[in-house]
Design a protein around this motif. Structure first.
Motif, PDB file in Angstrom:
ATOM      1  N   LEU A 168       0.821  -1.216   0.000  1.00 32.40           N
ATOM      2  CA  LEU A 168       0.000   0.000   0.000  1.00 32.40           C
ATOM      3  C   LEU A 168       0.858   1.271   0.000  1.00 32.40           C
ATOM      4  O   LEU A 168       0.468   2.280  -0.580  1.00 32.40           O
ATOM      5  CB  LEU A 168      -0.944  -0.003   1.210  1.00 32.40           C
ATOM      6  N   ASN A 169       2.004   1.201   0.674  1.00 33.18           N
ATOM      7  CA  ASN A 169       2.871   2.387   0.696  1.00 33.18           C
ATOM      8  C   ASN A 169       3.641   2.551  -0.603  1.00 33.18           C
ATOM      9  O   ASN A 169       3.959   3.671  -0.988  1.00 33.18           O
ATOM     10  CB  ASN A 169       3.864   2.305   1.855  1.00 33.18           C
ATOM     11  N   ASN A 170       3.954   1.450  -1.234  1.00 35.97           N
ATOM     12  CA  ASN A 170       4.758   1.491  -2.468  1.00 35.97           C
ATOM     13  C   ASN A 170       4.137   0.639  -3.576  1.00 35.97           C
ATOM     14  O   ASN A 170       4.712  -0.369  -4.000  1.00 35.97           O
ATOM     15  CB  ASN A 170       6.183   1.011  -2.185  1.00 35.97           C
ATOM     16  N   PRO A 171       2.962   1.047  -4.043  1.00 36.15           N
ATOM     17  CA  PRO A 171       2.305   0.229  -5.076  1.00 36.15           C
ATOM     18  C   PRO A 171       3.062   0.199  -6.403  1.00 36.15           C
ATOM     19  O   PRO A 171       2.790  -0.656  -7.240  1.00 36.15           O
ATOM     20  CB  PRO A 171       0.941   0.904  -5.243  1.00 36.15           C
ATOM     21  N   HIS A 172       4.006   1.125  -6.566  1.00 36.11           N
ATOM     22  CA  HIS A 172       4.761   1.125  -7.830  1.00 36.11           C
ATOM     23  C   HIS A 172       5.813   0.017  -7.845  1.00 36.11           C
ATOM     24  O   HIS A 172       6.359  -0.300  -8.898  1.00 36.11           O
ATOM     25  CB  HIS A 172       5.434   2.483  -8.052  1.00 36.11           C
ATOM     26  N   SER A 201       5.774  -2.980  -8.159  1.00 33.44           N
ATOM     27  CA  SER A 201       4.977  -4.110  -8.607  1.00 33.44           C
ATOM     28  C   SER A 201       5.437  -4.492 -10.003  1.00 33.44           C
ATOM     29  O   SER A 201       6.105  -3.718 -10.675  1.00 33.44           O
ATOM     30  CB  SER A 201       3.506  -3.692  -8.639  1.00 33.44           C
ATOM     31  N   ALA A 202       5.043  -5.677 -10.422  1.00 35.72           N
ATOM     32  CA  ALA A 202       5.537  -6.182 -11.700  1.00 35.72           C
ATOM     33  C   ALA A 202       4.725  -5.659 -12.880  1.00 35.72           C
ATOM     34  O   ALA A 202       3.517  -5.458 -12.780  1.00 35.72           O
ATOM     35  CB  ALA A 202       5.496  -7.709 -11.697  1.00 35.72           C
ATOM     36  N   PRO A 249     -10.184   4.056 -15.663  1.00 33.66           N
ATOM     37  CA  PRO A 249      -9.486   5.265 -16.101  1.00 33.66           C
ATOM     38  C   PRO A 249      -8.858   5.076 -17.480  1.00 33.66           C
ATOM     39  O   PRO A 249      -8.321   4.003 -17.774  1.00 33.66           O
ATOM     40  CB  PRO A 249      -8.395   5.439 -15.038  1.00 33.66           C
ATOM     41  N   PHE A 272      -6.809  -2.345  -4.988  1.00 34.15           N
ATOM     42  CA  PHE A 272      -6.135  -1.179  -5.567  1.00 34.15           C
ATOM     43  C   PHE A 272      -5.629  -0.327  -4.400  1.00 34.15           C
ATOM     44  O   PHE A 272      -6.322  -0.212  -3.403  1.00 34.15           O
ATOM     45  CB  PHE A 272      -7.126  -0.386  -6.434  1.00 34.15           C
ATOM     46  N   PRO A 273      -4.488   0.274  -4.452  1.00 31.82           N
ATOM     47  CA  PRO A 273      -3.573   0.473  -5.588  1.00 31.82           C
ATOM     48  C   PRO A 273      -2.581  -0.657  -5.851  1.00 31.82           C
ATOM     49  O   PRO A 273      -1.802  -0.536  -6.783  1.00 31.82           O
ATOM     50  CB  PRO A 273      -2.821   1.735  -5.189  1.00 31.82           C
ATOM     51  N   ASP A 309       0.436  -4.868 -13.784  1.00 30.50           N
ATOM     52  CA  ASP A 309       0.060  -4.236 -15.044  1.00 30.50           C
ATOM     53  C   ASP A 309       0.456  -5.171 -16.190  1.00 30.50           C
ATOM     54  O   ASP A 309       1.581  -5.648 -16.228  1.00 30.50           O
ATOM     55  CB  ASP A 309       0.756  -2.881 -15.178  1.00 30.50           C
ATOM     56  N   PRO A 363      -3.622  -1.975 -17.524  1.00 30.96           N
ATOM     57  CA  PRO A 363      -3.100  -1.566 -16.220  1.00 30.96           C
ATOM     58  C   PRO A 363      -4.051  -2.033 -15.118  1.00 30.96           C
ATOM     59  O   PRO A 363      -5.187  -2.434 -15.411  1.00 30.96           O
ATOM     60  CB  PRO A 363      -3.055  -0.042 -16.318  1.00 30.96           C
ATOM     61  N   ARG A 364      -3.597  -1.983 -13.872  1.00 31.71           N
ATOM     62  CA  ARG A 364      -4.382  -2.553 -12.769  1.00 31.71           C
ATOM     63  C   ARG A 364      -5.733  -1.873 -12.578  1.00 31.71           C
ATOM     64  O   ARG A 364      -6.646  -2.468 -12.019  1.00 31.71           O
ATOM     65  CB  ARG A 364      -3.576  -2.474 -11.471  1.00 31.71           C
ATOM     66  N   THR A 365      -5.873  -0.637 -13.067  1.00 29.78           N
ATOM     67  CA  THR A 365      -7.127   0.088 -12.873  1.00 29.78           C
ATOM     68  C   THR A 365      -8.237  -0.400 -13.802  1.00 29.78           C
ATOM     69  O   THR A 365      -9.404  -0.109 -13.576  1.00 29.78           O
ATOM     70  CB  THR A 365      -6.919   1.589 -13.160  1.00 29.78           C
ATOM     71  N   LYS A 388       4.273   3.533 -14.740  1.00 26.96           N
ATOM     72  CA  LYS A 388       3.701   3.133 -13.443  1.00 26.96           C
ATOM     73  C   LYS A 388       2.732   4.205 -12.953  1.00 26.96           C
ATOM     74  O   LYS A 388       1.681   3.897 -12.385  1.00 26.96           O
ATOM     75  CB  LYS A 388       4.802   2.916 -12.403  1.00 26.96           C
ATOM     76  N   ILE A 411      -1.282   3.860 -11.847  1.00 22.66           N
ATOM     77  CA  ILE A 411      -1.774   4.173 -10.504  1.00 22.66           C
ATOM     78  C   ILE A 411      -2.105   5.667 -10.465  1.00 22.66           C
ATOM     79  O   ILE A 411      -1.324   6.480  -9.946  1.00 22.66           O
ATOM     80  CB  ILE A 411      -0.716   3.827  -9.420  1.00 22.66           C
ATOM     81  N   TYR A 471      -0.996   8.641  -7.835  1.00 19.67           N
ATOM     82  CA  TYR A 471       0.065   8.191  -6.924  1.00 19.67           C
ATOM     83  C   TYR A 471       1.415   8.747  -7.391  1.00 19.67           C
ATOM     84  O   TYR A 471       1.741   8.688  -8.574  1.00 19.67           O
ATOM     85  CB  TYR A 471       0.107   6.661  -6.868  1.00 19.67           C
ATOM     86  N   LYS A 518       3.647   9.087   3.033  1.00 18.65           N
ATOM     87  CA  LYS A 518       3.508   7.872   2.200  1.00 18.65           C
ATOM     88  C   LYS A 518       2.541   6.896   2.850  1.00 18.65           C
ATOM     89  O   LYS A 518       1.709   6.285   2.191  1.00 18.65           O
ATOM     90  CB  LYS A 518       4.880   7.204   2.027  1.00 18.65           C
ATOM     91  N   PRO A 539      -6.393   9.911 -19.344  1.00 19.35           N
ATOM     92  CA  PRO A 539      -7.606  10.518 -19.906  1.00 19.35           C
ATOM     93  C   PRO A 539      -8.853   9.889 -19.286  1.00 19.35           C
ATOM     94  O   PRO A 539      -8.801   8.760 -18.786  1.00 19.35           O
ATOM     95  CB  PRO A 539      -7.531  10.164 -21.386  1.00 19.35           C
ATOM     96  N   HIS A 540      -9.948  10.600 -19.337  1.00 18.78           N
ATOM     97  CA  HIS A 540     -11.249  10.087 -18.872  1.00 18.78           C
ATOM     98  C   HIS A 540     -11.203   9.535 -17.452  1.00 18.78           C
ATOM     99  O   HIS A 540     -11.804   8.512 -17.136  1.00 18.78           O
ATOM    100  CB  HIS A 540     -11.772   9.000 -19.821  1.00 18.78           C
ATOM    101  N   THR A 541     -10.421  10.179 -16.605  1.00 19.76           N
ATOM    102  CA  THR A 541     -10.316   9.746 -15.215  1.00 19.76           C
ATOM    103  C   THR A 541     -11.019  10.769 -14.332  1.00 19.76           C
ATOM    104  O   THR A 541     -10.906  11.973 -14.557  1.00 19.76           O
ATOM    105  CB  THR A 541      -8.830   9.618 -14.817  1.00 19.76           C
TER     106      THR A 541
END
Lengths: 198, 287
Positions: free
Chosen positions: A114-118, A120-121, A141, A168-169, A173, A187-189, B23, B27, B30, B139, B215-217
């Motif tokens: 949660l603190n560092n979702p980036h 990730s693979a 999104p 999420f987050p 991806d 992407p994960r979203t 990335k 996200i 973020y 964070k 976009p579209h977010t």
């Protein structure tokens, strides 16, 4: 003509960026992939992505029947560090990897915390077909109302992806490329809201 | 042969920024840390935006750089020159013509389109910094979606001044998850981020962060049920030069008469309106 590591990679990056920002939008890397002069043993588009993303700062893992050979080649070309699949920032699942291998790789891929979702693979998967035909209906999104894309790849990647991206987050991806150099990103979203089997 | 790499950077630097950007898009809102490079302009002068622009730019791009609405201010001109000299690409003032728009503190008046990328320069990417100085803690707060502090800041402004007094950089909630600093754009521009057609990338060079709004977010400006989010009002004002209303305006005081008057803050928008006016006026002269 050989691949220009400055300009061709830049063009490919903008295509990847566009597809990542607009899930379901298909980009084509054929022009860049065809310029690759080395025989890589994987989809040339996958190689273009590897050259775009990998260097000594990052880690990767290859899932393939010829993993040893391709891992060595990627390492020699990019100097990226080879690690186990659960630690890898970039995972390449090649076309010859079966459905079980793909599922296993996705299950083990790191999702960040949660603190560092980036941390990730990003998983680059060679698919059989990527097209705009009916298949998956995407929302999230980057998508105005709904985006339709067809990704043919054996294995229950949709189900595992959903589990990995449940909170999420954190998540993974996905980037799919097919033999015709068609590329699409999930992407994960992005939510896969409907699967049309046809 | 030029003495610099294309787009100034070595390829390793571009890769680093590109990885962070991808990335960031995955996200939304973020702040992705990245290895910010030393730039030939001072930190705090748009190095984050510049690094994003340099990682994106290709030979086919057309660049527009604005600084608080102006295409001609020092910051904008310098950045434009640096990118132009190291890439050879064309710069433009026409918003609709540009494929890459780097901006400090404004989103152009003309709605952006799908083929464009807006890069915003960010001095302070952390919306919670005003009440929490520790990066480690902010964070964690983001991780836990603990935003009471952000609400409290706005609440205190209401208690003190009767309304939310954020002049610029009014915090937004992105994709219903992250509270994000939209960079010091006026509140007037906040709604333009919501469901934007163009991809918006934000870069903070000094703070070493990249973040994005795809976009579209959904982007919602923080507000209370009884104290709604309000943009700066330009009601009753019109631009002295082009007569535009409903745009973000600068206020000037006439040195001799002491009168206040207004002008469009977005200079290229104002100029294109003026040019159109001139063209229209010329028609009857011929007839």
């Amino acid at each position: 003509m050989s691949l220009d590591t400055v300009h061709d990679i830049q063009i490919a990056y903008r295509k990847l960026l566009n597809s990542m920002a607009r899930p379901g939008v298909i980009s084509n890397l054929e022009e860049q992939a065809k310029k690759l002069e080395i025989e890589v043993g994987c989809n040339p588009s996958t190689m273009v992505l590897a050259l775009m993303l990998l260097d000594t700062e990052v880690t990767f893992h290859v899932v393939s029947q010829r993993a040893a050979q391709i891992t060595k080649l990627l390492n020699q070309l990019t100097y990226a560090k080879v690690v186990e699949v659960e630690q890898a920032q970039y995972i390449f699942v090649l076309n010859d990897a079966g459905s079980v291998e793909l599922e296993k790789a996705l299950e083990m891929a790191k999702t960040g915390d949660l603190n560092n979702p980036h941390e990730s693979a990003t998983v680059i998967v060679e698919a059989d077909v990527v097209s705009g035909d009916s298949g998956l209906l995407l929302k999230g999104p980057g998508i105005k109302t709904g985006s339709v894309v067809h990704v043919k790849r054996s294995g229950d990647w949709i189900g595992i992806r959903e589990q990995k991206n449940a909170e999420f987050p954190t998540g993974i991806d996905l980037v799919f490329v097919d033999p015709n150099h068609q590329l699409v990103c999930l992407p994960r979203t992005t939510q896969i809201v409907e699967q049309v089997i046809g | 042969m030029s003495a610099y790499n294309f787009a100034f950077f070595d390829e390793g630097s571009k890769r680093e920024i590109r990885r962070a950007t991808l990335k960031a898009i995955a996200i939304p809102g973020y702040q992705v840390p990245f290895a910010s490079r030393e730039m030939p302009i001072a930190r705090g002068w748009g190095t984050g935006g510049l690094q994003l622009t340099l990682s994106l730019v290709g030979k086919e791009d057309v660049l527009k750089v604005i600084d608080q609405g102006s295409d001609e201010s020092v910051n904008a001109v310098n950045i434009k020159k640096l990118v132009g000299k190291t890439t050879g690409i064309r710069a433009t003032e026409e918003t609709s013509e540009a494929t890459l728009i780097q901006s400090r503190h404004r989103i152009p008046e003309i709605p952006l389109s799908e083929g464009q990328i807006l890069v915003l320069q960010v001095p302070l990417p952390e919306p919670l910094r005003a009440y929490e100085s520790s990066e480690l803690v902010t964070k964690k707060l983001h991780g836990e979606r603990e935003y009471s502090g952000a609400w409290l800041m706005l609440f205190e402004q209401i208690m003190r001044y009767g309304n939310m007094s954020t002049g610029a950089d009014h915090p937004v909630l992105v994709h219903d998850r992250y509270v994000m600093a939209p960079s010091p754009i006026p509140r007037f521009d906040n709604p333009k981020m919501n469901r934007s057609e163009a991809l918006i990338l934000l870069g903070a060079g000094r703070e070493k962060k990249v973040y994005a709004v795809p976009p579209h977010t959904q982007v919602v400006s923080l507000a209370f049920d009884d104290y709604l989010f309000q943009t700066e009002s330009s009601a009753g004002n019109s631009c002295k030069l082009c007569g535009a209303t409903d745009v973000f305006m600068d206020e000037f005081v006439h040195e001799e008469t002491g009168e206040t008057y207004h002008q469009c803050n977005d200079t290229s928008y104002c100029l294109s309106r003026l040019n159109r006016k001139v063209l229209h006026q010329e028609v009857p002269l011929n007839g």
